[in-house]
Design a protein around this motif. Structure first.
Motif, PDB file in Angstrom:
ATOM      1  N   GLY A 338       0.796  -1.219   0.000  1.00  0.00           N
ATOM      2  CA  GLY A 338       0.000   0.000   0.000  1.00  0.00           C
ATOM      3  C   GLY A 338       0.828   1.267   0.000  1.00  0.00           C
ATOM      4  N   ILE A 339       2.040   1.208   0.539  1.00  0.00           N
ATOM      5  CA  ILE A 339       2.870   2.415   0.646  1.00  0.00           C
ATOM      6  C   ILE A 339       4.099   2.310  -0.249  1.00  0.00           C
ATOM      7  CG2 ILE A 339       4.163   3.884   2.229  1.00  0.00           C
ATOM      8  CD1 ILE A 339       2.376   2.958   4.468  1.00  0.00           C
ATOM      9  N   PHE A 340       4.811   1.192  -0.150  1.00  0.00           N
ATOM     10  CA  PHE A 340       6.036   1.008  -0.929  1.00  0.00           C
ATOM     11  C   PHE A 340       5.894  -0.230  -1.815  1.00  0.00           C
ATOM     12  CE2 PHE A 340       7.390   3.072   3.045  1.00  0.00           C
ATOM     13  CZ  PHE A 340       7.946   4.225   2.514  1.00  0.00           C
ATOM     14  N   PRO A 341       6.640  -0.293  -2.888  1.00  0.00           N
ATOM     15  CA  PRO A 341       6.607  -1.504  -3.722  1.00  0.00           C
ATOM     16  C   PRO A 341       6.970  -2.735  -2.900  1.00  0.00           C
ATOM     17  CG  PRO A 341       7.744   0.274  -4.866  1.00  0.00           C
ATOM     18  CD  PRO A 341       7.507   0.754  -3.470  1.00  0.00           C
ATOM     19  N   ILE A 342       6.317  -3.839  -3.197  1.00  0.00           N
ATOM     20  CA  ILE A 342       6.539  -5.050  -2.417  1.00  0.00           C
ATOM     21  C   ILE A 342       7.963  -5.552  -2.577  1.00  0.00           C
ATOM     22  CG2 ILE A 342       5.818  -6.612  -4.259  1.00  0.00           C
ATOM     23  CD1 ILE A 342       5.186  -6.907  -0.439  1.00  0.00           C
ATOM     24  N   GLN A 343       8.649  -5.137  -3.648  1.00  0.00           N
ATOM     25  CA  GLN A 343      10.036  -5.568  -3.851  1.00  0.00           C
ATOM     26  C   GLN A 343      10.971  -5.013  -2.785  1.00  0.00           C
ATOM     27  OE1 GLN A 343       8.051  -4.407  -6.204  1.00  0.00           O
ATOM     28  NE2 GLN A 343       7.767  -6.207  -7.514  1.00  0.00           N
ATOM     29  N   THR A 344      10.549  -3.964  -2.106  1.00  0.00           N
ATOM     30  CA  THR A 344      11.388  -3.398  -1.046  1.00  0.00           C
ATOM     31  C   THR A 344      11.176  -4.086   0.296  1.00  0.00           C
ATOM     32  OG1 THR A 344       9.712  -1.723  -0.515  1.00  0.00           O
ATOM     33  CG2 THR A 344      11.355  -1.155  -2.184  1.00  0.00           C
ATOM     34  N   ALA A 345      10.201  -4.988   0.382  1.00  0.00           N
ATOM     35  CA  ALA A 345       9.929  -5.693   1.632  1.00  0.00           C
ATOM     36  C   ALA A 345      10.748  -6.977   1.692  1.00  0.00           C
ATOM     37  CB  ALA A 345       8.434  -5.990   1.755  1.00  0.00           C
TER      38      ALA A 345
END
Length: 416
Positions: A338-345
């Motif tokens: 919702g806030i950042f691209p999932i690739q950054t998680a």
């Protein structure tokens, strides 16, 4: 010497005065006694008295000694005055000498400073001279070494002079070839067309165009899909906390009627909360979605899907089900993209991302609010949300069928 002599004279006079005073003590005492006696007799006889010859001699002797003491004292005072004047003169002379000494010191101090500075300058110059001599000696050695290298370089240059001559000839030949080619190229350029179309083609050989597929005017529009999905999910959890999901007011005939009794209320509440949310956002906050109908469809479907999933967990697990719902909500905060691209998680959140309902509602909301998402992709995520709703309701009906018509024991917050 004069002061010492005067001091000696004063000391002698003082000793004589002291000696005379000591010798005067006995006669003075006798004379005092005689005078007291005669005074007493005169007072007794009415003012007249008699005195003997020895007494007169005693008084005369006392007066004579007193006179001598007075003369000695006068001499002592005169010597003291002379000594005082001499000392004053010597003091003034000493004061003048001290002043002259101070003047000499003041005159000498700058000269001494100048002399010391000159000495330092001379010493520094000597040190620089010594360093310069050492540097000259070192440079002489370097110069000798350099002269040897220069001689070697001259010999090498002489050896390669023939190569240099050959390279010069090749350079001359290359210059002639370049000039010939330039002339040929200039002749060919003259043959090219110079029309405006040709000039435009040369200036801009490729035309570019831009087509905007979505607009996100501010941060609020960017965060809206995430916050709307979260609001619907939290609203569903809050409603199942207030509404007695597991409680029935009469024995149900079958699982279908039981499911219909609950979902008719919870489903309607889900649609109502979605409607209120959309009205507030559009007419109060000022949100202007690019696709209003898709925005409404996403809101209703997401609300129903969330409500169905939450109802299933609460119906099956009761209060532990609410705990599971809260855990799912917390996971969605970080893994729903919702806030950042999932690739950054992290890898864990990337793994559970496709299995969370908010992931798909957020993507659908982004297309409905700002566009930019492919229509086929939007349809895909809407179908996934519908799948969440259908699967949750199917499992709920299956659970109610398994349970039959038995009512729950009202030992929880849903009970009496």
């Amino acid at each position: 010497p004069a002061v010492a002599a005067q001091q000696a004279a004063v000391a002698q006079d003082a000793q004589r005065v002291v000696g005379a005073l000591q010798a005067m003590q006995a006669p003075a005492a006798s004379a005092g006694a005689i005078l007291q006696k005669t005074s007493a007799q005169a007072a007794a006889a009415g003012g007249s008295t008699t005195i003997t010859l020895p007494e007169l001699q005693t008084l005369a002797s006392a007066l004579q000694q007193t006179k001598a003491i007075a003369e000695q004292t006068q001499s002592l005072l005169a010597n003291l005055d002379t000594l005082t004047k001499t000392l004053a003169t010597q003091q003034q002379t000493l004061k003048n000498g001290v002043a002259a000494l101070n003047t000499g010191v003041e005159q000498f101090a700058p000269q001494a400073t100048t002399a010391f500075a000159g000495y330092n300058t001379v010493r520094a110059g000597g040190e620089r001279l010594q360093a310069g001599a050492a540097l000259v000696a070192g440079n002489l050695a370097t110069a000798q070494q350099g002269s040897g290298q220069l001689a070697q370089g001259a010999a090498t240059l002489q050896q390669h002079s023939s190569t240099l001559v050959q390279a010069s000839n090749q350079l001359a030949d290359g210059s002639s070839t370049l000039a010939h080619k330039l002339q040929t190229g200039a002749a060919q350029v003259k043959l090219l067309p110079t029309s405006p179309a040709a000039q435009q083609q040369m200036a801009a050989p490729v035309a570019s165009s831009e087509h905007s597929t979505g607009s996100v005017p501010n941060y609020g529009y960017a965060m809206a899909p995430y916050m709307l999905s979260l609001a619907l999910f939290v609203g569903g959890l809050a409603l199942t906390t207030m509404y007695p999901v597991r409680k029935t007011f009469s024995r149900q005939e079958n699982a279908w009627r039981w499911w219909l009794a609950k979902m008719s209320v919870l489903g309607l509440a889900a649609l109502v909360q979605a409607t209120i949310m959309m009205l507030v956002l559009v007419y109060v906050v000022g949100l202007q979605p690019d696709h209003p109908w898709l925005f409404a469809a996403t809101s209703y479907l997401a609300s129903l899907a969330f409500m169905s999933l939450i109802t299933l967990l609460v119906m099956v697990l009761d209060n532990p089900g609410r705990l599971v719902v809260m855990i799912i909500m917390v996971l969605q905060l970080a893994a729903s993209e919702g806030i950042f691209p999932i690739q950054t998680a992290s890898g864990f959140f990337q793994a559970i991302n496709p299995w969370l309902p908010m992931t798909h509602s957020i993507i659908a909301y982004r297309h409905a609010i700002s566009g930019g998402v492919d229509s086929a992709l939007y349809t895909q995520h809407m179908l996934i949300l519908a799948g969440f709703a259908l699967v949750a309701n199917a499992l709920l009906i299956g659970f109610l069928t398994w349970r039959g018509t038995r009512q729950f024991a009202h030992t929880t917050v849903d009970g009496d």
